[in-house]
Design a protein around this motif. Structure first.
Motif, short mmCIF file in Angstrom:
data_model
loop_
_atom_site.label_atom_id
_atom_site.label_comp_id
_atom_site.label_asym_id
_atom_site.label_seq_id
_atom_site.Cartn_x
_atom_site.Cartn_y
_atom_site.Cartn_z
N HIS A 380 0.82 -1.22 0.00
CA HIS A 380 0.00 0.00 0.00
C HIS A 380 0.85 1.26 0.00
O HIS A 380 0.43 2.30 -0.51
N ILE A 381 2.07 1.18 0.54
CA ILE A 381 2.95 2.35 0.59
C ILE A 381 3.46 2.69 -0.80
O ILE A 381 3.51 3.86 -1.20
N ALA A 382 3.82 1.66 -1.57
CA ALA A 382 4.38 1.88 -2.90
C ALA A 382 3.36 2.38 -3.90
O ALA A 382 3.72 2.73 -5.03
N ALA A 383 2.10 2.46 -3.50
CA ALA A 383 1.07 3.00 -4.40
C ALA A 383 1.26 4.51 -4.60
O ALA A 383 0.73 5.09 -5.55
N LYS A 384 2.02 5.16 -3.72
CA LYS A 384 2.31 6.59 -3.84
C LYS A 384 3.82 6.79 -3.77
O LYS A 384 4.57 5.85 -3.50
N ASP A 385 4.26 8.02 -4.00
CA ASP A 385 5.70 8.32 -3.95
C ASP A 385 6.25 8.00 -2.56
O ASP A 385 5.62 8.32 -1.55
N TYR A 386 7.43 7.39 -2.53
CA TYR A 386 8.07 7.07 -1.26
C TYR A 386 9.58 7.07 -1.47
O TYR A 386 10.08 7.10 -2.60
N ILE A 387 10.31 7.04 -0.34
CA ILE A 387 11.77 6.96 -0.40
C ILE A 387 12.25 5.87 0.55
O ILE A 387 11.54 5.51 1.50
N LEU A 388 13.42 5.32 0.26
CA LEU A 388 14.04 4.31 1.11
C LEU A 388 15.30 4.87 1.75
O LEU A 388 16.09 5.54 1.08
N VAL A 389 15.47 4.60 3.03
CA VAL A 389 16.72 4.94 3.72
C VAL A 389 17.32 3.63 4.20
O VAL A 389 16.73 2.92 5.03
N ASP A 411 12.15 -8.68 -9.60
CA ASP A 411 11.38 -9.45 -10.57
C ASP A 411 9.97 -9.76 -10.08
O ASP A 411 9.03 -9.86 -10.88
N VAL A 412 9.80 -9.92 -8.76
CA VAL A 412 8.51 -10.31 -8.20
C VAL A 412 7.59 -9.12 -7.98
O VAL A 412 6.40 -9.18 -8.29
N VAL A 413 8.12 -8.02 -7.46
CA VAL A 413 7.26 -6.93 -7.01
C VAL A 413 6.57 -6.23 -8.18
O VAL A 413 7.01 -6.31 -9.32
N ASP A 414 5.51 -5.53 -7.83
CA ASP A 414 4.73 -4.80 -8.82
C ASP A 414 5.52 -3.61 -9.37
O ASP A 414 6.43 -3.09 -8.70
N GLY A 415 5.18 -3.18 -10.58
CA GLY A 415 5.88 -2.08 -11.22
C GLY A 415 5.84 -0.79 -10.45
O GLY A 415 6.73 0.07 -10.59
N LYS A 416 4.82 -0.62 -9.60
CA LYS A 416 4.69 0.62 -8.84
C LYS A 416 5.84 0.81 -7.85
O LYS A 416 6.18 1.94 -7.49
N TYR A 417 6.45 -0.29 -7.39
CA TYR A 417 7.56 -0.19 -6.45
C TYR A 417 8.70 0.63 -7.04
O TYR A 417 9.25 1.53 -6.40
N LYS A 418 9.08 0.31 -8.27
CA LYS A 418 10.17 1.02 -8.93
C LYS A 418 9.73 2.40 -9.39
O LYS A 418 10.47 3.38 -9.23
N LYS A 419 8.54 2.49 -9.93
CA LYS A 419 8.04 3.76 -10.46
C LYS A 419 7.95 4.83 -9.38
O LYS A 419 8.33 5.99 -9.59
N ASN A 420 7.43 4.46 -8.21
CA ASN A 420 7.17 5.45 -7.16
C ASN A 420 8.30 5.60 -6.15
O ASN A 420 8.20 6.41 -5.24
#
Length: 491
Positions: A380-389, A411-420
């Motif tokens: 649900h977090i990756a559905a919007k813009d986010y950052i990783l530390v 390879d497994v995760v949804d495209g939104k993970y990389k996009k957002n």
């Protein structure tokens, strides 16, 4: 102690009144009026009045260890060594032979069951099971695990031709499962099982304490109504989720559509039309026609036909299967590592996700469960813009996530993970980690290199994220302070 003298304390389940014999608290006139109303409205309960089922169910306030039935249920932990009132009583009455037998079982996984003899109990068998630890954010997983406990007990009883089972309340206070939520799952699972396999069991006893009795009796009327009046009046009190045909909690992501041609893109047709189309194909499938080597024919037909849209859809289905598992499995052991958690927001208002490298014991944990936890946390977090530390601080060889694992995640995760994902802050990097991250983002996963920022100090990180918006492990603060002091001395 003479065992014959001790048996006087045991209770014969056939001597206990069934739920059908318990009064529903309403006189015949009220019942008659409600029956007339029920007939007029045509409203049907998902748990209709069944006298035959109610005659099999018993609610009894007492110690489950004292029941004279085919099997009683013991609730314990994964090592089957839990100290709780139910287990303590069963072990006390069963005698030392049970303790010796338990050593041979080598534990039991959450939701599963193990069988032993009853030894000095009146019951012939003891069915041991492990209820889930309850946390609100893992509620779906806990519900599914608790359902599995009850269902597996009943299934084992059926397979072993047991005529009667005495249930304790499987979720102990130590495991923090809310009594009312647990009772809903227990009662509806037993109800659905008796509907499908009623001939397999003659008696099901719910052995409860005085504190639990009121909740059980109140909710029993919802799933085992004793009259049409009670059936009708229970309708508005049923919870929204009453489970599937077996009483299992419903998780929408599990409902996977199966098409006749899995590799062919499905049009977004009207849902009712799609259902009619699927029904019309019954009997026309290759399996129904008994064609030979259908798999080979399909593989050949699919070669060269899979478009980008088809591959994307297959990827989405694969991700949905992972997501479904992530929402139903018990991942509390991974969560306890505190290696991945949500913090505040950065200066642009984007959600901050923290990864602590030193808290990932790569060689000791199930990395598949780690991936499931990542998906559960991030979906649900990756559905919007986010950052990783990512805190690389003081990580050792046993903490390093391999490139194969990271590639598998991507390879497994949804495209939104990389996009957002708008930025990845790599805190306290080493020369080796800089080279590895550059190689990974350049040759393995493209499109991320420009978003990776190597951060040498927390002061540098605070230019992007305010200190009060990020939870930093104490050892990271200590390390950063030591490095800063050394730099000051050198200067």
């Amino acid at each position: 102690m003479d065992p014959l003298g001790a048996r006087s304390c045991f209770i014969d389940v056939d001597a206990l009144p069934s739920w059908a014999q318990e009064p529903d608290g309403n006189d015949g006139l009220d019942s008659f009026v409600c029956q007339e109303d029920n007939t007029d409205t045509g409203v049907q309960s998902p748990f209709p009045h069944r006298e035959d089922i109610n005659n099999k169910v018993i609610i009894w306030s007492g110690d489950v260890a004292l029941l004279n039935c085919t099997a009683v249920v013991n609730t314990s932990n994964e090592t089957l060594t839990d100290k709780n009132p139910v287990s303590d009583s069963i072990f006390r009455y069963a005698g030392p032979e049970l303790q010796e037998e338990m050593l041979k079982l080598k534990g039991c996984r959450t939701g599963e069951v193990k069988l032993t003899k009853g030894f000095n109990l009146a019951a012939r068998y003891i069915i041991h099971t492990v209820g889930p630890k309850y946390k609100n954010k893992y509620r779906t997983a806990a519900e599914s695990s608790l359902y599995s406990c009850y269902r597996n007990v009943l299934q084992l009883a059926k397979e072993q031709s047991m005529s009667s089972v005495g249930f304790c309340v499987i979720s102990t206070q130590k495991r923090c499962y809310p009594l009312e939520d647990a009772t809903h799952i227990a009662l509806r699972t037993v109800r659905r099982f008796l509907e499908s396999h009623g001939a397999a069991l003659e008696r099901v006893v719910f052995a409860v304490t005085e504190q639990e009795e009121a909740t059980y009796k109140r909710l029993l009327s919802l799933y085992f109504p004793r009259s049409l009046w009670e059936e009708q009046n229970s309708l508005p009190l049923l919870p929204p989720d009453i489970g599937n045909a077996d009483g299992e909690p419903i998780v929408p992501e599990r409902q996977i559509r199966i098409s006749e041609k899995p590799g062919v893109y499905e049009d977004d047709t009207d849902e009712d039309e799609g259902l009619e189309h699927d029904l019309s194909l019954i009997g026309s499938h290759a399996f129904a026609r008994m064609e030979g080597d259908v798999d080979k024919q399909r593989r050949l037909a699919l070669q060269g036909q899979q478009s980008g849209a088809t591959l994307q859809k297959q990827h989405q289905r694969n991700y949905n299967r992972w997501l479904s598992r992530a929402r139903t499995e018990d991942l509390s052991d991974i969560a306890a590592l505190k290696a991945l958690y949500q913090s505040g927001v950065d200066n642009c208002g984007r959600t901050v996700i923290v990864v602590v490298g030193r808290n990932i014991p790569v060689l000791l944990i199930d990395m598949e469960k780690a991936l499931l936890y990542f998906i559960h946390m991030m979906d649900h977090i990756a559905a919007k813009d986010y950052i990783l530390v990512y805190f690389h601080t003081l990580t050792g060889e046993h903490n390093h996530l391999g490139s194969d694992f990271l590639k598998n995640v991507c390879d497994v995760v949804d495209g939104k993970y990389k996009k957002n994902l708008k930025a990845l802050y790599f805190v306290h990097p080493t020369f080796r980690s800089k080279v590895s991250s550059w190689f990974f983002t350049t040759f393995t996963i493209s499109g991320l290199k420009d978003r990776v920022h190597q951060v040498e100090s927390l002061h540098q990180l605070f230019t992007a994220i305010a200190p009060d918006q990020i939870e930093i492990p104490p050892f990271v603060l200590d390390y950063d302070a030591r490095v800063r002091d050394k730099d000051v001395i050198v200067v």
